[in-house]
Design a protein around this motif. Structure first.
Motif, PDB file in Angstrom:
ATOM      1  N   CYS A   1      -9.033 -36.646  17.680  1.00  0.00           N
ATOM      2  CA  CYS A   1      -9.832 -37.859  17.441  1.00  0.00           C
ATOM      3  C   CYS A   1     -10.744 -37.693  16.220  1.00  0.00           C
ATOM      4  O   CYS A   1     -10.823 -38.588  15.368  1.00  0.00           O
ATOM      5  CB  CYS A   1     -10.659 -38.211  18.673  1.00  0.00           C
ATOM      6  N   PHE A   2     -11.408 -36.534  16.127  1.00  0.00           N
ATOM      7  CA  PHE A   2     -12.268 -36.291  14.959  1.00  0.00           C
ATOM      8  C   PHE A   2     -11.448 -36.164  13.674  1.00  0.00           C
ATOM      9  O   PHE A   2     -11.887 -36.607  12.613  1.00  0.00           O
ATOM     10  CB  PHE A   2     -13.143 -35.054  15.167  1.00  0.00           C
TER      11      PHE A   2
ATOM     12  N   ARG B   1     -10.468 -39.625  12.642  1.00  0.00           N
ATOM     13  CA  ARG B   1     -11.676 -40.296  12.144  1.00  0.00           C
ATOM     14  C   ARG B   1     -12.003 -39.834  10.723  1.00  0.00           C
ATOM     15  O   ARG B   1     -12.328 -40.640   9.845  1.00  0.00           O
ATOM     16  CB  ARG B   1     -12.849 -40.025  13.072  1.00  0.00           C
ATOM     17  N   ALA B   2     -11.937 -38.518  10.495  1.00  0.00           N
ATOM     18  CA  ALA B   2     -12.227 -37.986   9.154  1.00  0.00           C
ATOM     19  C   ALA B   2     -11.239 -38.546   8.133  1.00  0.00           C
ATOM     20  O   ALA B   2     -11.644 -38.933   7.028  1.00  0.00           O
ATOM     21  CB  ALA B   2     -12.180 -36.461   9.170  1.00  0.00           C
TER      22      ALA B   2
ATOM     23  N   ARG C   1     -12.032 -42.339   7.606  1.00  0.00           N
ATOM     24  CA  ARG C   1     -13.338 -42.589   6.997  1.00  0.00           C
ATOM     25  C   ARG C   1     -13.470 -41.982   5.602  1.00  0.00           C
ATOM     26  O   ARG C   1     -14.065 -42.584   4.708  1.00  0.00           O
ATOM     27  CB  ARG C   1     -14.426 -42.039   7.900  1.00  0.00           C
TER      28      ARG C   1
ATOM     29  N   ARG D   1     -19.281 -34.465   8.961  1.00  0.00           N
ATOM     30  CA  ARG D   1     -19.466 -34.088  10.373  1.00  0.00           C
ATOM     31  C   ARG D   1     -18.150 -34.173  11.158  1.00  0.00           C
ATOM     32  O   ARG D   1     -17.803 -33.262  11.892  1.00  0.00           O
ATOM     33  CB  ARG D   1     -20.521 -34.971  11.005  1.00  0.00           C
ATOM     34  N   SER D   2     -17.422 -35.273  10.987  1.00  0.00           N
ATOM     35  CA  SER D   2     -16.164 -35.423  11.720  1.00  0.00           C
ATOM     36  C   SER D   2     -15.155 -34.369  11.288  1.00  0.00           C
ATOM     37  O   SER D   2     -14.424 -33.816  12.125  1.00  0.00           O
ATOM     38  CB  SER D   2     -15.590 -36.831  11.554  1.00  0.00           C
TER      39      SER D   2
ATOM     40  N   TYR E   1     -13.678 -31.435  13.645  1.00  0.00           N
ATOM     41  CA  TYR E   1     -12.228 -31.276  13.745  1.00  0.00           C
ATOM     42  C   TYR E   1     -11.829 -29.808  13.529  1.00  0.00           C
ATOM     43  O   TYR E   1     -11.071 -29.235  14.317  1.00  0.00           O
ATOM     44  CB  TYR E   1     -11.485 -32.162  12.733  1.00  0.00           C
TER      45      TYR E   1
END
Length: 165
Positions: free
Chosen positions: A20-21, A24-25, A28, A37-38, A42
């Motif tokens: 998920c991270f 997201r990275a 984004r 942060r993501s 990860y």
């Protein structure tokens, strides 16, 4: 039910959060790196997933999933060294494409383990050698290659823009 030990459930939970991270990275920031942060979450959770996977022996001894875990840890380490050395076009490529490659690596055991357990009583795949599973993983690799190409072109464009400035 799913024939998962508590440790296996913990390992799977870490992997799902890591993915998920990672997604997201990518969405984004267009890449996975420890400067966000993501991306950092990860990387750390993927390392934890690979490390905990080394202690799961559902199919007997050391096998292909363990090799993938070791390769994942090596790729993460190489990407981390490259990210810290920053500055060169090569280092940027190694960092970005290496971290993205580990996201593809998540796909392999994720699909295999899920597909050989679900639906309960009539799993989608017969095992790791199932031709449909191999085809899906192959398609996943093609998606990785397409994404890696886009990332590489973006990195090159960024370096050209920085050099021209």
């Amino acid at each position: 039910m799913l024939d998962l030990s508590q440790f296996g459930m913990f390992h799977t939970a870490i992997a799902l959060v890591a993915v998920c991270f990672g997604i997201r990275a990518l969405l984004r920031h267009g890449e996975i790196g420890t400067r966000t942060r993501s991306g950092a979450l990860y990387v750390w959770l993927t390392a934890a997933t690979a490390f905990t996977g080394l202690f799961i022996f559902r199919h007997g001894g050391f096998g292909v999933p363990h090799v993938l875990a070791v390769v994942t840890l090596v790729v993460l380490a190489i990407a981390a060294v490259a990210e810290r050395s920053a500055g060169s076009l090569f280092a940027r490529h190694v960092t970005v494409l290496g971290n993205s490659l580990t996201l593809f690596f998540h796909l392999i055991p994720g699909l295999t383990e899920t597909g050989t357990r679900i639906p309960i009583g009539n799993p989608a795949f017969t095992g790791p050698e199932d031709p449909v599973l191999k085809a899906i993983v192959g398609i996943g690799f093609l998606v990785y290659l397409a994404g890696a190409t886009v990332q590489a072109m973006r990195i090159r464009r960024g370096f050209r823009t920085a050099a021209a400035a």
